[in-house]
Design a protein around this motif. Structure first.
Motif, PDB file in Angstrom:
ATOM      1  N   TYR A 178       0.808  -1.230   0.000  1.00  0.00           N
ATOM      2  CA  TYR A 178       0.000   0.000   0.000  1.00  0.00           C
ATOM      3  C   TYR A 178       0.841   1.281   0.000  1.00  0.00           C
ATOM      4  CZ  TYR A 178       0.560  -0.305   5.185  1.00  0.00           C
ATOM      5  OH  TYR A 178       1.035  -0.409   6.476  1.00  0.00           O
ATOM      6  N   SER A 180       2.397   4.200  -1.900  1.00  0.00           N
ATOM      7  CA  SER A 180       2.279   4.872  -3.198  1.00  0.00           C
ATOM      8  C   SER A 180       3.667   5.175  -3.751  1.00  0.00           C
ATOM      9  CB  SER A 180       1.491   6.170  -3.049  1.00  0.00           C
ATOM     10  OG  SER A 180       2.230   7.119  -2.299  1.00  0.00           O
ATOM     11  N   SER A 182       4.939   7.943  -4.683  1.00  0.00           N
ATOM     12  CA  SER A 182       5.510   9.153  -4.069  1.00  0.00           C
ATOM     13  C   SER A 182       5.988   8.879  -2.649  1.00  0.00           C
ATOM     14  CB  SER A 182       4.484  10.281  -4.064  1.00  0.00           C
ATOM     15  OG  SER A 182       3.309   9.911  -3.349  1.00  0.00           O
ATOM     16  N   ASP A 183       5.251   8.059  -1.906  1.00  0.00           N
ATOM     17  CA  ASP A 183       5.667   7.728  -0.541  1.00  0.00           C
ATOM     18  C   ASP A 183       6.846   6.753  -0.534  1.00  0.00           C
ATOM     19  OD1 ASP A 183       3.820   9.355   0.678  1.00  0.00           O
ATOM     20  OD2 ASP A 183       2.312   7.778   0.895  1.00  0.00           O
ATOM     21  N   TRP A 201       5.166  -1.529  -2.973  1.00  0.00           N
ATOM     22  CA  TRP A 201       4.756  -0.547  -3.972  1.00  0.00           C
ATOM     23  C   TRP A 201       3.340  -0.848  -4.467  1.00  0.00           C
ATOM     24  CZ3 TRP A 201       7.746   3.176  -6.974  1.00  0.00           C
ATOM     25  CH2 TRP A 201       7.152   3.577  -8.168  1.00  0.00           C
ATOM     26  N   GLU A 203       0.281   1.103  -7.048  1.00  0.00           N
ATOM     27  CA  GLU A 203      -0.179   2.221  -7.870  1.00  0.00           C
ATOM     28  C   GLU A 203      -1.513   2.773  -7.348  1.00  0.00           C
ATOM     29  OE1 GLU A 203       1.507   3.616 -10.142  1.00  0.00           O
ATOM     30  OE2 GLU A 203       3.069   2.173 -10.696  1.00  0.00           O
ATOM     31  N   GLU A 204      -2.031   3.759  -8.061  1.00  0.00           N
ATOM     32  CA  GLU A 204      -3.291   4.417  -7.683  1.00  0.00           C
ATOM     33  C   GLU A 204      -3.209   4.974  -6.258  1.00  0.00           C
ATOM     34  OE1 GLU A 204      -6.719   1.966  -8.400  1.00  0.00           O
ATOM     35  OE2 GLU A 204      -6.014   1.370 -10.392  1.00  0.00           O
ATOM     36  N   ASN A 205      -2.107   5.697  -5.982  1.00  0.00           N
ATOM     37  CA  ASN A 205      -1.887   6.289  -4.663  1.00  0.00           C
ATOM     38  C   ASN A 205      -1.905   5.247  -3.540  1.00  0.00           C
ATOM     39  OD1 ASN A 205      -1.638   9.033  -5.540  1.00  0.00           O
ATOM     40  ND2 ASN A 205      -3.866   9.125  -5.756  1.00  0.00           N
ATOM     41  N   GLY A 206      -1.452   4.048  -3.881  1.00  0.00           N
ATOM     42  CA  GLY A 206      -1.370   2.988  -2.884  1.00  0.00           C
ATOM     43  C   GLY A 206      -2.647   2.191  -2.710  1.00  0.00           C
ATOM     44  N   GLU A 234      -2.778   7.166   6.049  1.00  0.00           N
ATOM     45  CA  GLU A 234      -3.507   8.250   5.388  1.00  0.00           C
ATOM     46  C   GLU A 234      -4.513   7.722   4.364  1.00  0.00           C
ATOM     47  OE1 GLU A 234      -0.632  10.918   3.742  1.00  0.00           O
ATOM     48  OE2 GLU A 234       0.083  11.612   5.701  1.00  0.00           O
ATOM     49  N   GLN A 235      -4.847   6.441   4.446  1.00  0.00           N
ATOM     50  CA  GLN A 235      -5.676   5.812   3.412  1.00  0.00           C
ATOM     51  C   GLN A 235      -7.081   5.442   3.867  1.00  0.00           C
ATOM     52  OE1 GLN A 235      -2.909   2.587   2.556  1.00  0.00           O
ATOM     53  NE2 GLN A 235      -2.314   3.554   0.633  1.00  0.00           N
ATOM     54  N   ASN A 238     -10.222   6.904   1.974  1.00  0.00           N
ATOM     55  CA  ASN A 238     -10.231   6.480   0.572  1.00  0.00           C
ATOM     56  C   ASN A 238     -10.645   5.018   0.427  1.00  0.00           C
ATOM     57  OD1 ASN A 238      -9.455   8.945  -0.552  1.00  0.00           O
ATOM     58  ND2 ASN A 238      -7.281   8.518  -0.251  1.00  0.00           N
TER      59      ASN A 238
END
Length: 267
Positions: A178, A180, A182-183, A201, A203-206, A234-235, A238
């Motif tokens: 999970y 992302s 960028s993270d 890793w 995709e789709e912001n984790g 932070e998920q 979402n």
């Protein structure tokens, strides 16, 4: 040099606990008994092995990979760079799941890695039927070793999320990748250099694996079946939104022991 003298040499180092674990592995002794062997003389061969491993530790390699094992929920698991090092947060996922899994349930562990979730559940609840999946053949090899070592009968499948069987499950549990992109770039170098990117890793912001698991789970679960996740801090909202999109009702929202958002349950 004695055990005590070697320990004193590194007592003020930040990695002192890990250094003690290295020495325990070489002496083949439990951590709690190390202090009882302080007067023991260390052979030249053992010291050479220790300094070799100490150099790896100073190079930021996780001690679990150096000694080849990790402790999780009081059990011992083999680990290697093909699998993530088990984290205490995942113990919390198991504790919550155990409160909801019915007797004699059939449980699917998606993304089993080293097998910690599946093996721990089977050890604590022998009545359960465990099925575990992972896309990595290397990870599954280690998971099978851990199941055998802990005397657990578990069905393993190399597949992308769900096994290609007609089975219906009472409970799905998953700690999927999970992080992302960028993270991932911000992760500690120790993690990026040594732990498997495949298991981190997403995709789709984790969120890609949560979406895919939730989308297909209705056809894999029995009518009263449940699904539990560990997730990034932070998920939460979402994932809840994704779940609602696919017709799931949120039944569990919990933080980990450090107070971070970490666990969700759906029905």
């Amino acid at each position: 040099m004695t055990v005590g003298a070697l320990l004193n040499k590194y007592r003020k180092e930040a990695e002192y606990h890990d250094i003690s674990l290295l020495l325990c592995e070489l002496l083949d002794c439990p951590f709690l008994t190390l202090s009882l062997r302080k007067e023991e003389e260390l052979s030249d061969r053992l010291l050479e092995n220790f300094y070799t491993n100490y150099a790896r530790l100073r190079n930021k390699e996780p001690v679990q990979y150096i000694i080849g094992k990790a402790c999780f929920y009081g059990l011992e698991f083999s680990v290697s760079p093909e699998v993530l090092i088990p984290r205490p947060e995942t113990e919390g996922l198991i504790e919550l799941a155990l409160q909801f899994i019915p007797e004699n349930a059939k449980v699917l562990d998606i993304g089993t890695g080293s097998g910690t979730i599946a093996v721990t559940l089977k050890t604590l609840r022998p009545d359960l039927t465990l099925v575990a999946t992972d896309i990595s053949a290397s990870a599954l090899k280690i998971a099978k070793q851990n199941a055998d070592y802990n005397n657990c009968a578990i069905s393993f499948y190399q597949t992308d999320l769900y096994p290609e069987t007609e089975d219906s499950f009472d409970f799905i549990i998953s700690n999927p990748p999970y992080i992302s992109p960028s993270d991932y770039a911000k992760l500690d170098t120790r993690i990026k250099e040594y732990e498997p990117k495949l298991a981190l890793w997403a995709e789709e912001n984790g969120l890609i694996f949560y979406r895919r698991i939730l989308k297909e789970a209705k056809s894999k679960l029995k009518p009263e079946g449940l699904i539990f996740f560990e997730h990034g801090d932070e998920q939460r909202q979402n994932i809840i939104h994704l779940a609602e999109t696919y017709g799931w009702e949120t039944i569990l929202i919990k933080d980990d022991l450090a107070g971070y958002p970490r666990y969700l349950g759906f029905k």
